[in-house]
Structure formats: structure tokens, C-alpha cells
Enzyme design. Structure first.
Site: not given
Lengths: 229, 736
Positions: A87, A195, A197
Site C-alpha cells: 500500500c 494487504h 498482512e
């Protein structure tokens, strides 16, 4: 292995990346403050997390590229060390010249946060080697400036060199050629808007992001033996 | 020679009798700066002068409440050595004048209230009220407010995980933006806004002071008129990056142990933070304005004291340990300057250019504002809503009605709004927007917190007392459906002009209803906000109390709202409970959207039965015997069944009720929850144990929703047919 998670004053996914690397992927992790002039020797992989680095009221990442830590990361990357930018991290990597192209405002001109389906476009990288080429994974996106853009020659080159890591199956931001993530020439720098994560924990609805960490865990020993870092 | 003229008193929005009280408290005439300070501190917004005597009726204690009303946020114990701080606050007036910045700074203000207490914000929700979508400014206000919330919350890095949005013509000239925030802290790491320790330094941190937002609190305490748009300079400008720095720096500075008290500079800025911190600690505070970081030149004491520049905090440190605090703020690149000291005289003393510009009692400013028992001996205002039901024919086509309702502004999907909010950052969002209740897990404790925000202006217009009870019941039911136990509440009281007895009567009725329901459901009020004077050109909003209720639950993958697969039993916990009294149908979404009117009374609520339904559904959810669960709210059974089907699996429903089809499908009786299960016996046994009806409605099936009542088919539609208007309505009406 040990992950180094960079903290800019406006990083806001730093805790998430740290948690995914440590609690979810079971590895060591430490934070790297944005004015660090060097990357410690025991760091195996650097993560540039999402957020708003220095506020990003100018172009996203435009100020961050001048930070001391970015000079250190360039050195780390040029020695073959793996760098993952997610990002805002992707935006900083393009601004810093570690990856080609730029991220413009989403074509719909508004922030978008949703799960998107991605195609794993290559497994020839330390970030995707444990994934299946052509398979579909679902990661969330959350950004206002994620529209990947580059000139035709660069886009052709990225395709010819198999450097597109992920493509959107439902393009949420108008990115050229549905590009969601790209690799550097040396294949050791990955920038991506989605993302991984955020999907490393069953409570978050999916653990598909863990494959990215597992790929790194599988490939890092080989990387460190082949580079001087 | 007096410098205080009646005109100056009026410009500081004080009445003559309030001015007389100031003179008698001081024993002298105030200076113009002092008058300005009194003006903001005694404004409705800061002093709660019209609502205070009624707010005292609210329950505020339980064994879990660690901090009730009166501080920056309420705090409750969640076990495991941790607690949560939460509160709701309005930014209604600024959001009408400048929607983007008004909403953005609304988010900023409530976030500061949370981290001022030492808690890291982990969730935000919003209750939004806009005018009718065809009113001239509504679309631009909606877009401005949503992008303002998105801008601030996303950059700050807090997930916006839910809320609710309602459109009603009464908000055409007065939208409501109520922002709820929740943070987590360790026991013992809580900080309070108290200026303790005589001789301790008073330190200013964060953004520099400018002329923005001067008298914002006073502006929020009056009605709008034709000149209100000229008040744009009174709206503050937010900088979420600065707020993020402030968050990290404050939490890190708190860890040094050198901070003894801290408070954000919100409404009434430097004035409010100094005198409230002094008043709570029964100390004095002396500051010298020459040390205040300023981004404009030539500011007067009046301007600096009343500025509402954002992203600023005031803290009191232990004498001699200032450098530890300064080091942290320097690391984050923020201004931190000692601007004064804590004194023993109980006074707020403001020096500027070597002169004492104000010397006032902290107590007088913060705690001795006049308290009004405003007349409320009138019938609560009901606009043009009659008590009796009009003569309306039973619907000839309830399927068409259902499709229309699903595409109506209040009931349609709000995805267009919440997709602009980052709702997954911080990786705690177990259940995000678009569900009955939002859930975040608490990494530190391994448990979770659920939250629900709800309001219903239509119900409250028809009966403020019963309306509020229904809102509280709905919030608690939302929480129970996801398996959470409701434990505490925060309230935002949005009303019109309290100087009108029929408006004051709404407020009093609502507060008394709230007191009764919060006591019954064991959800004490730990803080909140009162926003009055929500009127434009004499037209008041519907009485619009908004409740935010939090619940606790073990961390687990949540029970979904949508039917997960075909072949499951569909049960209605609580039973049909259709009230055939048409008077009770006048507040429904059906009355609003299909009949275009409002009348009568809100649906009847049996709190005792409601509580048993909640206990039952909570047990069902936690026992893992529900494959899906969704509570019935606005739009009734028909809308709820459609919502359960939007995952692609519908149901074949067979009812056998001797009642009009429009009432059957669209009455909004509370105390009902739809459950899909493969173990109907287990669900029935739990319902029976709690004395709650458990009615079998039918079975889930692929791709269609069919509802039959006896021999007649009420609905037989593909899911796509129902879902399309629901999912596209908001976006297309904003685009047109």
C-alpha cells in the site's frame, strides 16, 4: 527469520505487519524507525507498511523517499535483501525508484476498502514461491491512490520479464493492465496495493496472506547465502 | 467606564441574567476577554445547562464501570487487566456549514477524547442523518460528510466498522453527524484531565494555535438562520496526520510516568482544557500566552483563548521531569512548550504581553454555569403526525412493496458509504460494517468487544419515551445476536431548541425512557453528548437520541447474518408478534416509503420478553447451533428475510397467520430474531428454557425467496431481483 518493519510517523499498518510476521507467521520482528541510517545485519526482510508516511498531503511517498531509512533500504535491496512494500509501502517504492511506474488516485476518485480477488501471476519470486501460479487469492485493499500507471514500454517490459506478481480479477482502482503488485528487476523487491498482512488470521476471515510470509521463510536462507547484504 | 455593553454580552451569547450572575460571582465587572471565556464555558455545548438536571436521572454505575460521565470518555473493565474507553460525540452544526471539515474534525475530536485517557483508539462508528435525497444540498452534504470521515479516520489508522444512515426531510437544513469511538488501555494506565500538584508545569503540545474555530462551541449552541453559511470561518480544519503524531507521542509520553494529567483542547480550546483540569483537581492554572505556539501573528488573548484549532493537547507534568516529555514530542516532531504552572489559588490566570487578561475561578467557569429547569409542561412536539391511523387499503402487491422498501434510502445497502472507510486496518475487525453489530477482537486479552449504534427519529417523534426504549432494545438485541452481553452505553441527545417547552418535553421524556431501559438492560450510561438547537429557520429535527452500546464476548468466528447454505431450518426466535393495532404501524418504514406518512405510536415493547429473547439468542449464538442469525428491525420480517438471502441462499417460508399481508411482512415489532440452523431441536430447547416462542418459518433454499401465508403467495422472487435495488439504490440516487 527476522522481519524489519519500517515505522514512518504516519505509518498505520506497522503494528499489523509486525503482528502478522510475529504472531501469525511465527517469526521474529522488530521496528525500524524512519530516521535509521542503516538496516541491522540480522534483518532478513524489510517491510514498508501501509499508512500515510509523512501525511502524504503532497504525493503519497514523495517526502518519504528522502528519509534516511530509504537510503538504507536501497542499499539493502541492491545487495539482494528482500523488501516488501504494501500500500503506502508500494507508493514509497515507486517514488524512490526501487520500482518503476507510479500510483495515481483511484479512477473513481474515492478511497476504497474491500476484499478483492487477485490472480497470482508469477511464482518466480521470494514472495510468491509457495503460491500456485494462476491461482486466485483474496486480499483486502484500502487506499485512495492505488491506480498503477506506467508508460507502455515499461508495462510491456514488466510483462515480458514476468515481473507482475499479482493482477486484480476485479480491478478496484483503474490500474493499468490490472496490475496489483510488481517485482523489481532483481525480483527481490515487491510492491503491492492489497494487504496480505490483514488476512493471516482465521478471525479475519482468511489466512491466504500467510502464503506470502511462508514464501519468504522458504526462500530467505537461499537469498542470504547468495548475497553479501 | 464600563467596556461591557449589552451588545457585547449578546455577541458572547450570554443572557443579561447570566451576565448578572458572572458579575456577582466575580464581585466585579469582567474584562472583554473574561466575558468571552464565560461565553464559551457557559454555552449549552460546554455547560449542559438545559439538560444537566435531567441527565442526573440516568444510571451510571455497574460493577464494570471504572469511569462514568464527567471525564473525556467513560471506561469499563473488560477483564484480563484491560479496559475500554468509549464515547459518542456530535459535530452536527459544523457538518452543515462545511460538511467535509465538519465531519473530519468530528472524528478527530472524539479520537482525542479516547487517547487523552491513555487508550489507543481501535474502532469508530458513525450515526448519520441527512435530509431527503431530493433536497437541494443533501447529495453534496452526504458526499462531503462521508469523504470527511474517510479522510480523517483512514489516515489516522482507526477502522470505521459500522454505523447507520437515515434520510428524512427534517434533516434537510440540519444533518446529524454523531461519531462513536472506542479504545483499549491497560488498567493503571488510565489518565485523567486533572491539573494536580502545585508548581507542576502546564505544557501545550501539538498543532499551533490559529484563528480557526473561534467560538465554535457557542455556534453549536444556537439555531441556524439564513446567515449561518457566513459562519464557515467558525469551522475548524482537521489534520489527521498531526492527530496520528499526537496519538503516538501522547501514548509514548504517558509511558515515561512524568505526566500527571492530560486533556485535549476540543470545544472552547485552551479555555476549556485549563479551567476544567483546574476545576477537577481544585487547583489554579496560570498561563502566559506568549509561550503558546501560534501560526498567525497579532492574535489577541480573546482569540487565543477561544480558538478551536485542532490537534492540540494540554498536559501537566511532574515538575523537574519536563525534559522526558519534551524528548518524546521532539521525536515525533511536535511542539511541546511549558506555558504555565499549576497554582494553589483555584484561579485561571491568563497573562498576555505582561498584562493579566483574565483571572477567573476555575470552579465558576467549569461547574457553576447556570442550570436551567426549562419549562417542559407541554405535550412533546409531534410535527403533523396524527394519533389515529389513516384509512389505508391492505396492500395489493407486497412483493412490489418489498422491492421498493429494499431500495429505499434508509433500508438499502450503505456499502457506497462504508467502502470509503478503512474498516480492516489494525487487524481486529472480526465483523465489520453491514452487520447487526460490529465486533473487534482485543489482541491483549483474547476476548472481543461488540458495538452497535442505533437511533430512530420517527419512533421518538411519535413517543420519545417509548422510542428511546425501542432503540436501546434494538442495540442490545443486535449485540445479543452476535453472542455479546451488553454492558454499557453512551448517548448522543440530538434535539431542537430547548427553550421551546414542547421540545424540552421531548428531551425529558427521552431521558426518562432511557433511564428506565438502561437500568432494565443493565447498560449504564458512561458518558455522551448533548446537541441542542438543531433547528433551521424554526424547523426542528425529529427528536433524535442516538445510542451506542457495547457488549463483551469470547473471541470466535462470528455467526453470519446471511443464510450460509440450502436445507437449513429457518426459525423465528420470539415469534411473529404482529400487532394488529394499526396505530402501531405508523412509524414503520412501510408507512414512510409506501404510504408517505407517519402517524400513531411506535411498536409496542415488552422489555421483559425482549430481555428473554436476548438471553436466548445469545445462548444460541454461543452454543454454536445457529448457522446464521439476524435480528428484525426497520422494515420488519419481509426486509429481514431478504437481507438474510443476499448471500445467494434464500428460503421457502410458510406462514399461517390470520393477519393482513402488509402488517405480517412489514410491522416492526421488536423482540424477534431469524435463525437458520441444522439443529432446530437445540435451538428450540434454548428458546423454551427462557420462555421464548420459537416459530418454524420454513427452510433455506438456493437462489429464491418464497413467502407464503396459508394459501396465498406473498413473495416469490429471485434473490437477484431483490438484491439489485438494495445494492444499487444509494449510489444511483447520489449519482443522479
Amino acid at each position: 527469520m527476522k522481519f524489519g518493519v519500517v515505522v514512518f510517523p504516519g505509518s498505520n499498518c506497522d503494528h499489523d505487519a509486525f503482528y502478522a510476521a510475529s504472531a501469525n507467521a511465527g517469526q521474529q520482528a522488530e521496528y525500524i524507525w524512519h530516521d535509521s541510517p542503516s538496516i541491522a545485519n540480522d534483518i532478513d526482510c524489510v517491510i514498508l507498511p501501509g499508512g500515510f508516511s509523512y501525511g502524504d498531503y503532497l504525493r503519497c511517498g514523495a517526502i518519504a523517499k528522502f528519509s534516511p531509512v530509504m537510503a538504507a533500504i536501497k542499499k539493502f535491496a541492491s545487495a539482494g535483501g528482500p523488501v516488501l512494500g504494501v500500500c503506502n509501502g508500494f507508493q514509497i517504492l515507486t517514488e524512490s525508484g526501487l520500482l518503476p511506474g507510479a500510483l495515481l488516485r483511484n479512477t473513481q476518485l474515492s478511497f476504497v476498502c474491500k476484499n478483492v480477488r487477485l490472480q497470482v501471476a508469477t511464482t518466480d519470486s521470494p514472495f510468491t514461491c509457495e503460491m500456485t501460479k494462476g491461482s486466485t487469492v483474496t486480499f483486502p485493499v484500502a487506499h485512495g491512490e492505488g491506480c498503477y500507471t506506467a508508460d507502455q514500454r515499461t508495462l510491456d517490459q514488466l510483462e515480458a520479464e514476468d515481473r507482475i506478481a499479482f493482477r486484480y480479477l476485479d480491478n478496484p482502482n483503474g490500474s493499468a493492465r490490472n496490475i496489483a503488485g510488481i517485482l523489481s528487476e532483481g525480483r527481490n523487491v515487491l510492491g503491492m496495493m492489497p494487504h496480505p498482512e490483514r488476512v493471516c488470521d482465521p478471525l479475519m476471515g482468511s489466512v491466504e496472506g500467510l502464503a506470502l510470509f511462508q514464501s519468504l521463510i522458504a526462500s530467505v536462507p537461499a537469498l542470504s547465502s547468495s548475497s553479501s547484504k | 467606564m464600563s467596556s461591557i455593553t449589552p451588545d457585547l454580552i449578546a455577541r458572547n451569547r450570554l443572557t443579561q441574567s447570566e451576565y448578572d450572575k458572572i458579575v456577582s460571582l466575580l464581585g466585579r465587572e469582567p474584562s472583554p476577554t473574561e466575558l468571552g471565556i464565560f461565553g464559551v464555558m457557559w454555552s449549552e455545548h460546554c455547560s449542559y445547562k438545559s439538560s444537566k438536571i435531567h441527565l442526573k436521572k440516568l444510571p451510571t454505575r455497574s460493577k464494570l464501570v471504572l469511569q462514568g460521565p464527567g471525564e473525556n470518555a467513560g471506561i469499563i473493565d473488560i477483564g484480563g487487566g484491560y479496559c475500554i474507553a468509549f464515547k459518542i460525540e456530535s459535530h452536527n452544526h459544523p457538518s452543515f456549514i462545511e460538511p467535509f471539515q465538519g465531519a473530519a474534525t468530528g472524528v478527530g475530536g472524539i479520537l482525542r477524547d479516547i487517547f487523552t485517557m491513555g487508550a489507543r483508539p481501535i474502532a469508530v462508528m458513525d450515526a448519520l442523518r441527512f435530509g431527503s435525497l431530493d433536497a437541494p444540498r443533501t447529495k453534496s452534504i452526504v458526499k462531503g460528510v462521508v469523504s470527511g470521515i474517510s479522510h480523517y479516520g483512514n489516515c489516522f489508522g482507526v477502522p470505521t466498522i459500522g454505523g447507520e444512515t437515515v434520510f428524512e426531510p427534517c434533516y434537510n437544513g440540519n444533518p446529524l453527524v454523531n461519531v462513536f469511538a472506542l479504545g483499549v488501555a491497560k488498567h493503571g494506565d488510565i489518565f485523567y484531565g486533572r491539573a494536580t500538584g502545585i508548581g507542576n508545569p502546564v505544557i501545550y503540545v501539538g498543532a499551533k494555535t490559529g484563528r480557526d474555530g473561534i467560538q465554535g462551541a457557542s455556534m453549536a449552541s444556537e439555531e441556524f438562520n439564513a446567515e449561518s453559511s457566513s459562519k464557515r470561518p467558525n469551522v475548524q480544519v482537521g489534520d489527521p496526520f498531526m492527530e496520528k503524531l499526537l496519538l503516538e507521542a501522547c501514548l509514548e509520553a504517558m509511558k515515561t510516568g512524568a505526566i500527571v494529567g492530560i486533556q485535549d483542547m476540543g470545544a472552547a480550546g485552551l479555555t476549556c482544557s485549563t479551567c476544567e483540569m483546574g476545576s477537577r483537581a481544585e487547583t489554579g492554572v496560570e498561563i502566559d500566552l506568549k509561550y503558546v505556539p501560534q501560526r498567525e501573528t497579532g492574535m489577541t488573548a480573546y482569540e487565543m483563548m477561544l480558538s478551536e484549532s485542532q490537534e492540540r493537547m494540554l498536559l501537566v507534568a511532574e515538575k523537574g521531569r519536563e525534559d522526558e516529555v519534551f524528548a518524546v514530542f521532539k521525536k515525533w516532531g511536535l511542539d511541546a512548550v511549558t506555558i504555565g504552572t499549576v497554582t494553589d489559588d483555584g484561579l485561571l490566570r491568563v497573562k498576555h504581553n505582561g498584562e493579566v487578561m483574565a483571572e477567573l475561578s476555575n470552579r465558576a467557569l467549569a461547574d457553576e454555569a447556570p442550570i436551567y429547569d426549562r419549562p417542559h409542561n407541554a405535550k412533546p412536539y409531534r410535527a403533523n403526525a396524527p394519533f389515529d391511523a389513516p384509512d389505508f387499503a391492505p396492500s395489493a402487491d407486497v412483493q412490489a412493496d418489498l422491492i421498493r422498501l429494499l431500495g429505499s434510502p434508509d433500508l438499502c445497502s450503505k456499502r457506497w458509504i462504508w467502502e470509503q472507510y478503512d474498516h480492516t486496518v489494525r487487524t481486529n475487525t472480526v465483523q465489520g460494517p453491514g452487520s447487526d453489530a460490529a465486533i473487534v477482537r482485543i489482541k491483549e486479552t483474547g476476548t472481543s468487544v461488540a458495538m452497535s449504534l442505533d437511533g430512530n427519529g420517527r419512533y421518538c417523534l411519535l413517543d420519545p419515551r417509548e422510542g428511546v426504549k425501542l432503540i436501546i432494545a434494538e442495540c442490545c438485541r443486535n449485540l445479543s445476536v452476535v453472542g455479546a452481553e451488553p454492558v454499557a452505553a453512551t448517548n448522543n441527545l440530538n434535539f431542537g431548541n430547548p427553550e421551546r417547552p414542547e421540545i424540552m418535553a421531548q428531551l425529558v421524556e427521552a431521558v426518562e425512557g432511557m433511564s428506565e431501559a438502561c437500568t432494565f438492560f443493565e447498560t449504564p450510561i458512561t458518558g455522551g453528548n448533548v446537541s441542542l438547537y438543531n433547528e433551521t429557520l424554526g424547523e426542528g429535527i425529529f427528536p433524535s437520541p442516538v445510542m451506542g452500546i457495547v457488549g463483551l464476548l469470547p473471541t470466535a468466528v462470528p455467526v453470519p447474518m446471511e443464510f450460509p447454505k440450502a436445507g437449513l431450518q429457518v426459525l423465528l426466535i420470539g415469534g411473529l408478534r404482529i400487532d394488529e393495532n394499526l396505530q402501531r404501524f405508523g412509524g414503520t418504514q412501510y408507512a414512510k416509503n409506501i404510504l408517505n406518512t407517519i402517524w400513531g405510536l411506535p411498536p409496542a415493547l415488552d422489555m421483559d420478553y425482549e430481555k428473554r429473547v436476548q438471553t436466548a439468542i445469545r445462548e444460541i449464538a454461543r452454543a454454536g447451533v445457529a448457522a446464521s442469525a439476524h435480528d428484525l428491525g426497520d422494515g420488519g420480517l419481509g426486509v429481514a428475510l431478504a437481507e438474510c438471502s443476499f448471500g445467494g441462499v434464500g428460503a421457502k417460508i410458510e406462514l399461517n397467520a390470520n393477519v393482513r399481508a402488509d402488517l405480517l411482512l412489514f410491522a416492526e415489532s421488536p423482540s424477534r430474531v431469524i435463525v437458520a440452523t441444522s439443529d432446530a431441536k437445540a435451538v428450540q430447547a434454548i428458546a423454551q428454557k427462557h420462555g421464548v416462542e420459537c416459530l418454524r418459518l420454513g427452510e433455506t433454499m438456493r437462489e429464491r425467496l418464497q413467502i407464503r401465508n396459508g394459501a396465498s403467495t406473498l413473495v416469490d422472487a429471485s434473490i437477484a431481483e431483490l438484491k439489485c435495488p438494495w445494492s444499487t439504490a444509494l449510489e444511483s440516487s447520489l449519482a443522479s
